[in-house]
Structures are given as C-alpha cells and as structure tokens.
Scaffold this motif. Sequence first.
Motif, PDB file in Angstrom:
ATOM      1  N   TYR A 117     -28.168  34.569  98.571  1.00  0.00           N
ATOM      2  CA  TYR A 117     -26.727  34.729  98.363  1.00  0.00           C
ATOM      3  C   TYR A 117     -26.228  35.652  99.459  1.00  0.00           C
ATOM      4  N   MET A 118     -25.103  35.279 100.083  1.00  0.00           N
ATOM      5  CA  MET A 118     -24.648  35.996 101.265  1.00  0.00           C
ATOM      6  C   MET A 118     -23.167  36.395 101.150  1.00  0.00           C
ATOM      7  N   ILE A 119     -22.832  37.536 101.720  1.00  0.00           N
ATOM      8  CA  ILE A 119     -21.431  37.898 101.946  1.00  0.00           C
ATOM      9  C   ILE A 119     -20.986  37.125 103.180  1.00  0.00           C
ATOM     10  N   HIS A 120     -19.949  36.304 103.051  1.00  0.00           N
ATOM     11  CA  HIS A 120     -19.591  35.367 104.117  1.00  0.00           C
ATOM     12  C   HIS A 120     -18.997  36.062 105.338  1.00  0.00           C
ATOM     13  N   TRP A 121     -18.163  37.067 105.098  1.00  0.00           N
ATOM     14  CA  TRP A 121     -17.543  37.826 106.197  1.00  0.00           C
ATOM     15  C   TRP A 121     -17.431  39.287 105.789  1.00  0.00           C
ATOM     16  N   PRO A 122     -17.459  40.220 106.744  1.00  0.00           N
ATOM     17  CA  PRO A 122     -17.395  41.639 106.385  1.00  0.00           C
ATOM     18  C   PRO A 122     -16.006  42.129 105.979  1.00  0.00           C
ATOM     19  N   THR A 123     -14.942  41.457 106.371  1.00  0.00           N
ATOM     20  CA  THR A 123     -13.551  41.843 106.076  1.00  0.00           C
ATOM     21  C   THR A 123     -13.320  43.354 106.221  1.00  0.00           C
ATOM     22  N   PRO A 124     -13.504  43.922 107.416  1.00  0.00           N
ATOM     23  CA  PRO A 124     -13.334  45.369 107.600  1.00  0.00           C
ATOM     24  C   PRO A 124     -11.924  45.851 107.302  1.00  0.00           C
ATOM     25  N   PHE A 125     -10.954  44.957 107.370  1.00  0.00           N
ATOM     26  CA  PHE A 125      -9.563  45.329 107.088  1.00  0.00           C
ATOM     27  C   PHE A 125      -9.339  45.539 105.590  1.00  0.00           C
ATOM     28  N   ASP A 126     -10.230  45.046 104.751  1.00  0.00           N
ATOM     29  CA  ASP A 126     -10.147  45.203 103.300  1.00  0.00           C
ATOM     30  C   ASP A 126     -11.572  45.289 102.777  1.00  0.00           C
ATOM     31  N   TRP A 127     -12.252  46.359 103.149  1.00  0.00           N
ATOM     32  CA  TRP A 127     -13.693  46.495 102.916  1.00  0.00           C
ATOM     33  C   TRP A 127     -14.027  46.531 101.424  1.00  0.00           C
ATOM     34  N   ARG A 128     -14.746  45.533 100.979  1.00  0.00           N
ATOM     35  CA  ARG A 128     -15.226  45.498  99.592  1.00  0.00           C
ATOM     36  C   ARG A 128     -16.720  45.177  99.549  1.00  0.00           C
ATOM     37  N   SER A 129     -17.357  45.229 100.713  1.00  0.00           N
ATOM     38  CA  SER A 129     -18.760  44.837 100.785  1.00  0.00           C
ATOM     39  C   SER A 129     -19.674  45.772 100.001  1.00  0.00           C
ATOM     40  N   THR A 130     -19.281  47.036  99.852  1.00  0.00           N
ATOM     41  CA  THR A 130     -20.126  47.982  99.117  1.00  0.00           C
ATOM     42  C   THR A 130     -20.211  47.595  97.648  1.00  0.00           C
ATOM     43  N   ASP A 131     -19.068  47.387  97.006  1.00  0.00           N
ATOM     44  CA  ASP A 131     -19.065  46.966  95.601  1.00  0.00           C
ATOM     45  C   ASP A 131     -19.687  45.583  95.447  1.00  0.00           C
ATOM     46  N   THR A 132     -19.431  44.717  96.414  1.00  0.00           N
ATOM     47  CA  THR A 132     -20.008  43.379  96.380  1.00  0.00           C
ATOM     48  C   THR A 132     -21.524  43.457  96.428  1.00  0.00           C
ATOM     49  N   TRP A 133     -22.041  44.316  97.291  1.00  0.00           N
ATOM     50  CA  TRP A 133     -23.497  44.433  97.443  1.00  0.00           C
ATOM     51  C   TRP A 133     -24.141  44.921  96.145  1.00  0.00           C
ATOM     52  N   LYS A 134     -23.474  45.818  95.447  1.00  0.00           N
ATOM     53  CA  LYS A 134     -24.006  46.297  94.168  1.00  0.00           C
ATOM     54  C   LYS A 134     -24.123  45.142  93.174  1.00  0.00           C
ATOM     55  N   ALA A 135     -23.154  44.237  93.209  1.00  0.00           N
ATOM     56  CA  ALA A 135     -23.231  43.049  92.350  1.00  0.00           C
ATOM     57  C   ALA A 135     -24.389  42.158  92.787  1.00  0.00           C
ATOM     58  N   PHE A 136     -24.557  42.039  94.094  1.00  0.00           N
ATOM     59  CA  PHE A 136     -25.656  41.225  94.624  1.00  0.00           C
ATOM     60  C   PHE A 136     -27.013  41.772  94.165  1.00  0.00           C
ATOM     61  N   VAL A 137     -27.156  43.096  94.184  1.00  0.00           N
ATOM     62  CA  VAL A 137     -28.417  43.706  93.755  1.00  0.00           C
ATOM     63  C   VAL A 137     -28.684  43.395  92.284  1.00  0.00           C
ATOM     64  N   LYS A 138     -27.650  43.413  91.482  1.00  0.00           N
ATOM     65  CA  LYS A 138     -27.793  43.059  90.059  1.00  0.00           C
ATOM     66  C   LYS A 138     -28.303  41.623  89.923  1.00  0.00           C
ATOM     67  N   LEU A 139     -27.738  40.709  90.715  1.00  0.00           N
ATOM     68  CA  LEU A 139     -28.168  39.313  90.678  1.00  0.00           C
ATOM     69  C   LEU A 139     -29.627  39.172  91.105  1.00  0.00           C
ATOM     70  N   ARG A 140     -30.005  39.929  92.126  1.00  0.00           N
ATOM     71  CA  ARG A 140     -31.401  39.889  92.571  1.00  0.00           C
ATOM     72  C   ARG A 140     -32.335  40.443  91.497  1.00  0.00           C
ATOM     73  N   ASP A 141     -31.932  41.542  90.894  1.00  0.00           N
ATOM     74  CA  ASP A 141     -32.769  42.160  89.864  1.00  0.00           C
ATOM     75  C   ASP A 141     -32.949  41.235  88.668  1.00  0.00           C
ATOM     76  N   GLU A 142     -31.973  40.380  88.427  1.00  0.00           N
ATOM     77  CA  GLU A 142     -32.040  39.440  87.307  1.00  0.00           C
ATOM     78  C   GLU A 142     -32.716  38.127  87.690  1.00  0.00           C
ATOM     79  N   GLY A 143     -33.157  38.018  88.956  1.00  0.00           N
ATOM     80  CA  GLY A 143     -33.851  36.823  89.393  1.00  0.00           C
ATOM     81  C   GLY A 143     -32.960  35.641  89.684  1.00  0.00           C
ATOM     82  N   LEU A 144     -31.676  35.886  89.824  1.00  0.00           N
ATOM     83  CA  LEU A 144     -30.725  34.796  90.055  1.00  0.00           C
ATOM     84  C   LEU A 144     -30.509  34.513  91.535  1.00  0.00           C
ATOM     85  N   ALA A 145     -30.755  35.514  92.363  1.00  0.00           N
ATOM     86  CA  ALA A 145     -30.680  35.361  93.821  1.00  0.00           C
ATOM     87  C   ALA A 145     -31.895  36.068  94.400  1.00  0.00           C
TER      88      ALA A 145
END
Length: 227
Positions: A117-145
């Motif tokens: 599972y990937m973040i498609h673009w970094p969107t530095p003008f509206d940075w939300r990658s940090t919160d997004t990454w935390k969600a990604f880690v949850k998905l990985r921990d649950e074996g979904l990604a």
Amino acid sequence: MTNGRINPANVPDIALKDGQSIPQVGLGVLRIDDEGVVPVVESALEAGYRHIDGAAGYNNEAGVGRALAASGYNIGAKRETLWVTTKLRDSEQGYDSALKAFDNSLKLLQLDYVDMYMIHWPTPFDWRSTDTWKAFVKLRDEGLARTLGVCNFMPADLKRLHEETGAWPAVNQIELHPTWQQREVVAFCKEHGIAVEAYSPMARGADLNAGDGTIEKIAAAHGVSPA
C-alpha cells in the motif's frame, strides 16, 4: 520471455528491507478504464506476470478485482504467487480517511490483503503523510498490507516523513527511465535502504529511440528487443 510469455521463475525478486520481496517486472494499469482493464490483467497473468501495480486514483480497482477473481488469483495458493500494489488517493490522506479508503480498495480488489500500500503523492502543500503513515502501520500490523511504500517522494519528503514517524518506506516509486535518471533521488534512497521502483521505465515508449539509437545498439548486442 518467449512468444510474448514471461517465465515467472526468470523474473528476479528484489529483496526489501522489511523482509518481503517484490518481482522486478510488473504490469502497471494506469490509463485503462474499469472494463478494459479486465482482459489486460487476465492476459498479463496468463502471459506470466506476477506483479500488478494499481491505484485507487486509476479508477479501475474493481476491474482489476474482477480479473483476479475470474483467474483465481485472489485467493489460495495462486494468490500467494502474486504481488498486488494499490495506492491511496491524495484526497483521502489522513488517519481515519486512509483506513476507510483502504477498506474500499480491498473490497473492490476482492482481496484479503494487498502486498503493498502506497502514498501516491507527498502533497507538501497540505502535508498529511504523517497521519496517513500511522494508519498504514496499523494496516501492516493487522496483516492487511504487507509492505508500505510511497510514490513520487523527493529526499525532502522522505526526510520529513522519517523525522515525524521514525520510519523510512520500503519502496519509493518514481518516474525513472534512461533519459530521466533522477540520480540524486536514487542515491538518497539507496543510502537509506529504500528500494526504488520505476514507473514509465521506457518513458511511455519515447526512450526506445532516444540517444541516437543507443538503446537499439545495446539491445542488438544482447539479442533482445529495445523494450
């Protein structure tokens, strides 16, 4: 490749720092509509492809899912031989929104998990990658990604993500081909153990004739096509 077919055993796997390994050659499904992508994916699987690279933003996840289900690659032993990537829409970055978006992608793809599972673009003008990454880690921990990656991240974006989450992605997918080698980005990724994945590796065909026939000469020397 013989007669248009790929022997999966002859496609190298690239080892990732998270312990996963990704087939080096994959099929990207950008700019194929939802109906048209079904026979494309089915034909690719029949030809030997074992790596499908998609995205929510391509608006064809449902078609990819139908192709995987029809060919039996969405479950069981055949599923274990396949690498499937999808990506989060920029508009759905954020913690809760990313989790919701992922659930929808999984449903459309008719899968129990995705390989990356990937973040498609970094969107530095509206940075939300940090919160997004935390969600990604949850998905990985649950074996979904199984693997977490990013696309189109420059060194500054990667540094910011690391500073705010303590993590480097396993993969950074960037446009990369002979006439645009992005050497600074590649070097940075290599330094930090991030595998570089190329999209448009032939510049959508433009690089096949680039460099005054250089690629044609290399291909001829190896007895292969320029592609």
